[in-house]
Each structure stands twice: as C-alpha cells, then as structure tokens.
Design a protein around this motif. Structure first.
Motif, PDB file in Angstrom:
ATOM      1  N   LEU A 103       0.834  -1.214   0.000  1.00 38.33           N
ATOM      2  CA  LEU A 103       0.000   0.000   0.000  1.00 38.33           C
ATOM      3  C   LEU A 103       0.868   1.263   0.000  1.00 38.33           C
ATOM      4  O   LEU A 103       0.627   2.220  -0.747  1.00 38.33           O
ATOM      5  CB  LEU A 103      -0.918   0.006   1.230  1.00 38.33           C
ATOM      6  CG  LEU A 103      -2.143  -0.895   1.175  1.00 38.33           C
ATOM      7  CD1 LEU A 103      -2.885  -0.855   2.487  1.00 38.33           C
ATOM      8  CD2 LEU A 103      -3.063  -0.442   0.029  1.00 38.33           C
ATOM      9  N   ALA A 104       1.905   1.242   0.847  1.00 38.12           N
ATOM     10  CA  ALA A 104       2.791   2.407   0.952  1.00 38.12           C
ATOM     11  C   ALA A 104       3.501   2.655  -0.372  1.00 38.12           C
ATOM     12  O   ALA A 104       3.705   3.809  -0.796  1.00 38.12           O
ATOM     13  CB  ALA A 104       3.809   2.175   2.055  1.00 38.12           C
ATOM     14  N   TRP A 105       3.861   1.567  -1.024  1.00 37.62           N
ATOM     15  CA  TRP A 105       4.542   1.699  -2.318  1.00 37.62           C
ATOM     16  C   TRP A 105       3.620   2.345  -3.349  1.00 37.62           C
ATOM     17  O   TRP A 105       4.010   3.232  -4.095  1.00 37.62           O
ATOM     18  CB  TRP A 105       5.003   0.299  -2.768  1.00 37.62           C
ATOM     19  CG  TRP A 105       5.745   0.282  -4.059  1.00 37.62           C
ATOM     20  CD1 TRP A 105       6.829   1.041  -4.391  1.00 37.62           C
ATOM     21  CD2 TRP A 105       5.458  -0.525  -5.202  1.00 37.62           C
ATOM     22  NE1 TRP A 105       7.247   0.755  -5.661  1.00 37.62           N
ATOM     23  CE2 TRP A 105       6.417  -0.213  -6.177  1.00 37.62           C
ATOM     24  CE3 TRP A 105       4.485  -1.484  -5.495  1.00 37.62           C
ATOM     25  CZ2 TRP A 105       6.432  -0.825  -7.435  1.00 37.62           C
ATOM     26  CZ3 TRP A 105       4.518  -2.096  -6.735  1.00 37.62           C
ATOM     27  CH2 TRP A 105       5.472  -1.753  -7.688  1.00 37.62           C
TER      28      TRP A 105
ATOM     29  N   SER B 231       7.507  14.354   3.836  1.00 34.82           N
ATOM     30  CA  SER B 231       6.530  13.345   3.411  1.00 34.82           C
ATOM     31  C   SER B 231       7.020  11.944   3.768  1.00 34.82           C
ATOM     32  O   SER B 231       6.229  11.074   4.156  1.00 34.82           O
ATOM     33  CB  SER B 231       6.281  13.459   1.901  1.00 34.82           C
ATOM     34  OG  SER B 231       7.503  13.330   1.212  1.00 34.82           O
ATOM     35  N   ARG B 232       8.340  11.738   3.691  1.00 30.44           N
ATOM     36  CA  ARG B 232       8.875  10.423   4.061  1.00 30.44           C
ATOM     37  C   ARG B 232       8.748  10.186   5.569  1.00 30.44           C
ATOM     38  O   ARG B 232       8.500   9.062   6.004  1.00 30.44           O
ATOM     39  CB  ARG B 232      10.338  10.331   3.615  1.00 30.44           C
ATOM     40  CG  ARG B 232      10.435  10.140   2.110  1.00 30.44           C
ATOM     41  CD  ARG B 232      11.839  10.151   1.634  1.00 30.44           C
ATOM     42  NE  ARG B 232      11.884   9.767   0.225  1.00 30.44           N
ATOM     43  CZ  ARG B 232      12.984   9.649  -0.469  1.00 30.44           C
ATOM     44  NH1 ARG B 232      14.148   9.905   0.098  1.00 30.44           N
ATOM     45  NH2 ARG B 232      12.951   9.292  -1.731  1.00 30.44           N
ATOM     46  N   PHE B 233       8.934  11.265   6.332  1.00 27.94           N
ATOM     47  CA  PHE B 233       8.772  11.158   7.787  1.00 27.94           C
ATOM     48  C   PHE B 233       7.337  10.737   8.133  1.00 27.94           C
ATOM     49  O   PHE B 233       7.105   9.832   8.938  1.00 27.94           O
ATOM     50  CB  PHE B 233       9.121  12.522   8.420  1.00 27.94           C
ATOM     51  CG  PHE B 233       8.849  12.589   9.897  1.00 27.94           C
ATOM     52  CD1 PHE B 233       9.766  12.072  10.812  1.00 27.94           C
ATOM     53  CD2 PHE B 233       7.683  13.169  10.387  1.00 27.94           C
ATOM     54  CE1 PHE B 233       9.526  12.136  12.177  1.00 27.94           C
ATOM     55  CE2 PHE B 233       7.438  13.230  11.749  1.00 27.94           C
ATOM     56  CZ  PHE B 233       8.365  12.709  12.644  1.00 27.94           C
ATOM     57  N   VAL B 234       6.383  11.412   7.456  1.00 25.66           N
ATOM     58  CA  VAL B 234       4.966  11.088   7.710  1.00 25.66           C
ATOM     59  C   VAL B 234       4.662   9.659   7.280  1.00 25.66           C
ATOM     60  O   VAL B 234       3.980   8.907   7.988  1.00 25.66           O
ATOM     61  CB  VAL B 234       4.056  12.097   6.975  1.00 25.66           C
ATOM     62  CG1 VAL B 234       2.595  11.695   7.090  1.00 25.66           C
ATOM     63  CG2 VAL B 234       4.259  13.497   7.536  1.00 25.66           C
ATOM     64  N   MET B 235       5.204   9.301   6.130  1.00 26.34           N
ATOM     65  CA  MET B 235       4.978   7.936   5.627  1.00 26.34           C
ATOM     66  C   MET B 235       5.521   6.889   6.602  1.00 26.34           C
ATOM     67  O   MET B 235       4.852   5.897   6.926  1.00 26.34           O
ATOM     68  CB  MET B 235       5.669   7.791   4.265  1.00 26.34           C
ATOM     69  CG  MET B 235       5.693   6.390   3.711  1.00 26.34           C
ATOM     70  SD  MET B 235       4.084   5.833   3.190  1.00 26.34           S
ATOM     71  CE  MET B 235       4.122   6.306   1.490  1.00 26.34           C
TER      72      MET B 235
ATOM     73  N   PHE C  14       3.277   6.725   9.727  1.00 25.29           N
ATOM     74  CA  PHE C  14       2.015   5.997   9.477  1.00 25.29           C
ATOM     75  C   PHE C  14       2.265   4.501   9.363  1.00 25.29           C
ATOM     76  O   PHE C  14       1.528   3.687   9.919  1.00 25.29           O
ATOM     77  CB  PHE C  14       1.356   6.526   8.194  1.00 25.29           C
ATOM     78  CG  PHE C  14       0.326   7.578   8.477  1.00 25.29           C
ATOM     79  CD1 PHE C  14      -0.924   7.241   8.990  1.00 25.29           C
ATOM     80  CD2 PHE C  14       0.598   8.915   8.233  1.00 25.29           C
ATOM     81  CE1 PHE C  14      -1.868   8.215   9.264  1.00 25.29           C
ATOM     82  CE2 PHE C  14      -0.344   9.898   8.509  1.00 25.29           C
ATOM     83  CZ  PHE C  14      -1.580   9.559   9.026  1.00 25.29           C
ATOM     84  N   LEU C  15       3.298   4.169   8.606  1.00 18.36           N
ATOM     85  CA  LEU C  15       3.632   2.756   8.403  1.00 18.36           C
ATOM     86  C   LEU C  15       3.897   2.071   9.752  1.00 18.36           C
ATOM     87  O   LEU C  15       3.360   0.997  10.046  1.00 18.36           O
ATOM     88  CB  LEU C  15       4.866   2.656   7.501  1.00 18.36           C
ATOM     89  CG  LEU C  15       5.311   1.260   7.099  1.00 18.36           C
ATOM     90  CD1 LEU C  15       4.268   0.595   6.226  1.00 18.36           C
ATOM     91  CD2 LEU C  15       6.635   1.319   6.341  1.00 18.36           C
TER      92      LEU C  15
ATOM     93  N   GLY D 198       3.498   6.588  20.089  1.00 19.83           N
ATOM     94  CA  GLY D 198       4.822   6.993  20.551  1.00 19.83           C
ATOM     95  C   GLY D 198       5.921   6.206  19.867  1.00 19.83           C
ATOM     96  O   GLY D 198       6.930   6.774  19.416  1.00 19.83           O
ATOM     97  N   ASN D 199       5.718   4.892  19.763  1.00 14.58           N
ATOM     98  CA  ASN D 199       6.708   4.042  19.084  1.00 14.58           C
ATOM     99  C   ASN D 199       6.897   4.467  17.633  1.00 14.58           C
ATOM    100  O   ASN D 199       8.018   4.519  17.121  1.00 14.58           O
ATOM    101  CB  ASN D 199       6.254   2.575  19.119  1.00 14.58           C
ATOM    102  CG  ASN D 199       6.361   1.976  20.499  1.00 14.58           C
ATOM    103  OD1 ASN D 199       6.960   2.575  21.390  1.00 14.58           O
ATOM    104  ND2 ASN D 199       5.772   0.816  20.686  1.00 14.58           N
ATOM    105  N   SER D 200       5.766   4.778  16.967  1.00 13.32           N
ATOM    106  CA  SER D 200       5.864   5.126  15.539  1.00 13.32           C
ATOM    107  C   SER D 200       6.566   6.471  15.353  1.00 13.32           C
ATOM    108  O   SER D 200       7.338   6.648  14.403  1.00 13.32           O
ATOM    109  CB  SER D 200       4.471   5.153  14.910  1.00 13.32           C
ATOM    110  OG  SER D 200       3.681   6.100  15.581  1.00 13.32           O
TER     111      SER D 200
END
Lengths: 177, 321
Positions: free
Chosen positions: A82-84, A97-101, A104-105, A138-140
C-alpha cells in the motif's frame, strides 16, 4: 549493491533492535528499527522487490515477538505494498513526506500487529486498545524520527543510495494507472 | 511494460499472502524451523554485541581496588571491634556496680584471690571436605593404625562440621566455640581426635541469649531468652516477653545462664559473647513473646579456625600448692 547495502543495514538494525534499543529506552517509547529499514528500502529501492523485503521483515518481526505465525509477514507485506502504491501515486520525495509515511507505516504495523496477536482477548481488546494506541503512536514517532535522522545522514554522505530520478517517467502518476 | 510490471507486482503480493497463509496453517514444528533459522542468523551479531559489552565493562572497571578504601574498611572493622570490647567492659563494670549496690561494700579490706577454675581457650582447626573424605576412605587410618589410631577415634558419621581436637585434648560435649568474640556453636560429639560441632544456625542448636539495649546510662542487657537455629543461616530468639523494648539492629549476646547446659559446662569466661544482630522483630497481636530473627555475626563457612572454651584448674593455684 544497493540491495546488499540495505540487507546489511537491516541486519545491523535487527541486532540493535534486540540488544541496544531495550537498554536505551527501558520505560519509554521504542523505535521499531525493522519497520524503519523496510521504509527506507521503500524509499530507496522503488520497485516491487520491496514487497519481498516487507515479507522478510514481517517474518523477522514475528520471530522475535513470538507472534502468531504469518501475522507479521502478511501485515507488513500488505502495508508496504500500500505504501509503495501511495509513494508512486503522490511521488513522495521530500523529507517531511517520508517522515509522515514512516510514522504511518510504523503506527499501522505496531497497532495492527498487536491487535492481531491479541484477538483472543475478546471483549477486553477494546480496553487494551486504549493503552495500546498511545504506546503505538509513541513508538511510531520514535521510529519515524530515527528514520528521518538516517535519511538526513545518508543525504549528507558523498555516495548516492537513493534511486536515480533522472527518468521522470518512473515517477509519473499515470505510469501505473 | 506497464502490464508486465503490474503483473509481477500482483504475483509478489500473492506470493506474500501465500507465504503468510502457509506459515499460519503449517504445524508449528515446521514454522519454528524457519524462525530458528532467523534466530541463528542473528546470533553472530548478538554474540559480537555481547562481547563488546563485556569488554566495555572490563575496561570501565578499575584494575585494582583503591588502597585507601581497603585501609578505611580495615580501620572501620578495627574500630567496631574496639567499640564492642569497650561496650562489654562497660557492661561488666555496670553489672559489678549493680551487684555492689545490692550487697553493699564491705567495711573491711578484702584481699583478692585467684579463682580455682579459669577459662582456657583451645585453638582448633575446622576440617575441610578433603580431610574428612581422606578420613572416611581410610587413607589416614591405615597410616595411623600401627600407632593405635582406629576409626572410632574420629567422629565420621556426623553431618556437622568437624574440628581437629577431641577427647584427648579435654574436649567435652556442650563446650562452646568462638571465633574471636562471636559465638560459632557448641560441641556435639567427641571422638578421640576430632569432634563435631553444632553451628548456631543449625536447628539442633539451643543456647541462652540476651539483647543489649543502648540507654542513656550505656549498654544494658535484657532478659534471658533462648536462641535456636532456623537452619537457613538465621537464628530465632524465643521467650522474650512483650515488656522488653526490641528494635531491629540491636545486638544479641550470650545469656547469663545457659539453661540447656549443666552447671559444670557453663561459660567461665565471665563476659557475654556476641551472637549477632536483630534483623526482624515482630510482636504479633496477643502473642506472649516477641518473634525475633537474628543474623549471626559469623557464619561457620567464613572461618577456618575456632576457639574451644574449656575450664582448667588455675595453674597459679596449682603452683601455690
């Protein structure tokens, strides 16, 4: 070479996840370095092999978490797929955007992985979720922060690990439509 | 190109789902093999990290302890021993004063005389496992048989520790054993050459004991109780009435009269000896006595040499006669 480097980084992160991370954050939020490396693979590899990397990383996660067999592999490979698709569609390239991705992941994987492995809790699962979700968040965030630091470090390095963006067709949203 | 890429993507997703489904469905014996393989792959890295941690801890640790610390610890031990000696002297003086207050001081001058029976401490070595096993195997007996040494000369059946002094040296059952000023135990069985001893922590041990209280007038000894071993490196002091003021950390000394021993075996040292320190004290509601747990000052495993207290006729009196 790029795949080999990523595998090496993945191995180092696995060892760090098992032996260093618990010592550094005994009570607080722990970054999931395996998911972080899978995310970095997604950013740098930019082809369908990343699904295989997700499958392998999921198996590693369920090995060291003593989870129900197959849950980690299925979950992480699907999330990475999905992320891809999202990455290709929105042409994610900026650090933010990569940080947010990554965040979320990591959040989806952490929370769903625990939900899948605690399904037998039944009615108590909702009560557990109230404790689980803030911990997963927190972990994410910790995972995304470590990932961001690595992205910046690799950006400052003289060699290039990222995929060549010289071919604009590769990033066209119409390409996979 | 577009269709081929999409096709390979779908194939990989299906493959991932198939692998995950297989892992879920297959018997755990087979799936655990795969997980063990992953764990084995991580082992070299983990071993390396472990070695680095060990190396770091050895580097961080100083090579030798600071000599100043050792010196200070030695001084502290010596001062503690000197304090205990002074406390005992003060106790003896206080008791003498108390007695004199009760009986009054005689108006005429009295001449001091030597006692007939005086304490005599006999040094004894604790026999180690190797020496005991040699005795048991008869290797020492064979060498000594010609000189009249037989198995009955030793106390080999006892499970208690042995000392290398026996009836030949005047040892008798019930004699007290000390390490410095601390009580270690008492003699159980006596052979010609060796004797077994009951450590104070043994469940077979019973002895008279009292608690020393620190008051404004100095150290004061309380009522006599009975000290029994609990068997796990601890002792319990029984029959201390609730009227006594007991606190954790108070010292416990030998009692005035050991009710377990005949009068001929009573301590002739004339001063209380040290048992240990109170580590637990509890007075259950409605209980007639305190429940007091004591940690011995010295464990039998910590000493190699002990002193056996026996009574002898005062040599001065013998010479005078």
């Amino acid at each position: 070479m790029k795949l080999f480097s990523l595998m090496l980084l993945g191995y180092v992160c696995l060892i760090a996840q098992i032996s260093v991370v618990p010592d550094l954050s005994p009570e607080g939020f722990r970054p999931n370095l395996i998911v972080m490396v899978t995310g970095l693979t997604l950013f740098w590899l930019r082809d369908s092999r990343v699904i295989l990397c997700g499958l392998l990383a999921g198996m590693v996660c369920e090995t060291f978490d003593s989870a129900i067999p197959g849950t980690g592999a299925m979950l992480l490979s699907m999330l990475i797929w999905l992320a891809w698709r999202v990455q290709i569609h929105f042409q994610l390239r900026s650090l933010f955007s990569r940080f947010v991705m990554l965040a979320f992941l990591a959040f989806l994987f952490d929370s769903l992985f625990h939900v899948l492995n605690r399904l037998e809790a039944g009615a108590n699962l909702i009560a557990e979720l109230t404790l689980l979700l803030p911990q997963s968040a927190g972990n994410s965030l910790a995972t995304a922060t470590v990932g961001l630091i690595l992205l910046i470090v690799f950006k400052l390095m003289p060699f290039q690990l990222q995929a060549s963006t010289s071919n604009p067709a590769r990033y066209s949203p119409q390409y996979y439509q | 190109m577009k269709r081929e890429t999409r096709f390979s993507e779908i194939k990989l997703v299906l493959l991932a789902l198939l692998v995950a489904g297989s892992l879920y469905a297959m018997p755990s014996a087979y799936s655990s093999r795969l997980y063990n393989l992953i764990r084995d792959a991580a082992r070299p890295g983990l071993t390396l990290v472990q070695q680095i941690k060990v190396w770091e801890s050895t580097v961080a640790k100083p090579d030798a302890p600071d000599p100043r610390v050792e010196q200070l610890e030695r001084q502290l031990t010596e001062t503690k021993q000197a304090n205990r000696r002074l406390e005992l002297q003060s106790l003896q003086t206080a008791e003498e004063l108390h007695r004199l207050k009760q009986t009054g001081v005689p108006n005429y001058q009295t001449e001091s005389s030597d006692r007939l029976l005086v304490p005599d401490l006999l040094e004894a070595q604790l026999l180690g496992e190797s020496a005991i096993s040699l005795l048991r195997e008869g290797q020492l007996l064979n060498q000594g048989r010609e000189q009249g040494v037989f198995e009955s000369s030793f106390v080999l059946e006892s499970d208690f520790p042995l000392i290398d002094q026996g009836a030949a040296q005047g040892i008798k059952t019930g004699f007290a054993l000390y390490a410095g000023q601390a009580v270690i135990g008492k003699i159980d069985e006596v052979g010609s050459w060796t004797s077994s001893l009951i450590p104070i922590t043994s469940v077979k041990y019973r002895g008279s004991a009292r608690i020393a209280r620190r008051t404004e007038q100095g150290l004061q000894l309380g009522t006599d109780g009975i000290l029994v071993g609990l068997g796990e490196g601890r002792c319990e002091l029984l029959q201390i009435p609730p009227t006594e003021s007991i606190q954790v950390g108070q010292d416990v000394y030998t009692g005035e009269v050991d009710r377990e021993l005949p009068l001929s075996m009573q301590s002739t040292l004339g001063q209380p000896m040290y048992y240990g320190r109170i580590i637990e004290a509890e007075l259950p509601r409605g209980a007639p006595y305190w429940k007091i747990i004591i940690e011995p000052a010295v464990q039998i495993s910590d000493v190699k040499q002990v002193s056996v207290l026996r009574q002898i006729i005062n040599p001065r009196r013998v010479l005078a006669n």
